[in-house]
Each structure stands twice: as C-alpha cells, then as structure tokens.
Design a protein around this motif. Sequence first.
Motif: not given
Length: 191
Positions: A15-18, A98-101
């Motif tokens: 959520s923070a990254v988004e 999933d860590r790539r994005d």
Amino acid sequence: MARWEPNARERLVRSAVELFAEQGYEATTVTEIAERAGGLTKTTFFRHFADKREVLFAGQEIHGRIVAEAIAEAPASATPLEMVGLALDGLASSFTEDRRDIGRKLRTVVAHSAELQERSAAKRAALSETMARALRTHGVSELVADLAADLGVRAFYRAFDQWASSADSRTLVEYVPAVFSELKTAVSVLE
C-alpha cells in the motif's frame, strides 16, 4: 479486507509503495497507507514500522542475516569473492517475482526524495558492513573484506536495478551472478 486478515506487514508495504508512486512520498500519510492496506489503523502501522520511511526499507535485518549466514556456511577454502558470491545468491533468491513491480515503483519513489535517497544509501552501507563483518569472522583481512563487500553490494544493487526495470523473464538470481562477474572483470583491468 478486514483488519484481522493475515500479512498486515506485507499489505502495508504494498500500500505504501502504491500510494507513494501515485501521489508522492511527502504527500502520503500513515493513515492513508493503513486504510489502503485493508482498513488497518495507524496503531497497526506503527506496530510494524517506526515511521513511513521505514516501510520502504522493510526486511533489511533479514537481508543482513541471509548474507551473514551464507558467508558463515561457506567452505573454508572459498576465496573472499566466492563467499560474497554465495551471499549474493542467497540474497537474490529471497526476492520473488512479485517484488519486481514493487522494486520498479520503489526506485522511482526513492529517486524523487532526498530523504529516501539518504535512507537507501544508509541501507546499502549497513548491508556492506554486515557482509564485511561476516568475511572478517571467516578470517578475511579487514581491507580485503571491506573491498569484497563493497563490490558485492554494488553488484547486487546494479543487478536489482536491471531486473526491476526489465520486462524479460529472468529472475534476480539470474541477474546477480552475471553482474557480479562483470564487476569482477572491470576490477581486474584497473591495474
């Protein structure tokens, strides 16, 4: 998503990254992050992270442990760079696809914030020191341990940047040894 659902920490990170990618680091509040994570509260956020900056650098202690354990388990006959290679392999394997994005978005967010750039540099320095300490414990001299660790950390972050920005199907585990090899070759031609 209800508050009681598992993986609150991971949901907070995502959520923070988004939110940081959408509206910027400075403009995002802890309350917004918690709400985006499925109706969590600020209190829940602060149970997992000291501040909103730390949510982007979650896992640093795990990365240090992975690196230290890999070096500790290296054969006695391993050279310092072979030990670093083992540490990098272990570290890279902890990054799932999933860590790539997340990595792609994180790179952009950090690039636009002096505060986050400073924290990122501190994280790299801490990982390098952890690696160097593990090498010294394995009997490597201080100067050689410091140089090998710095080269290893540089290789890891260079590989991570390439992996996060690429659209190919190679994993980080595939990127790291190639980049590490390139850097070792570059060092060999410095003389």
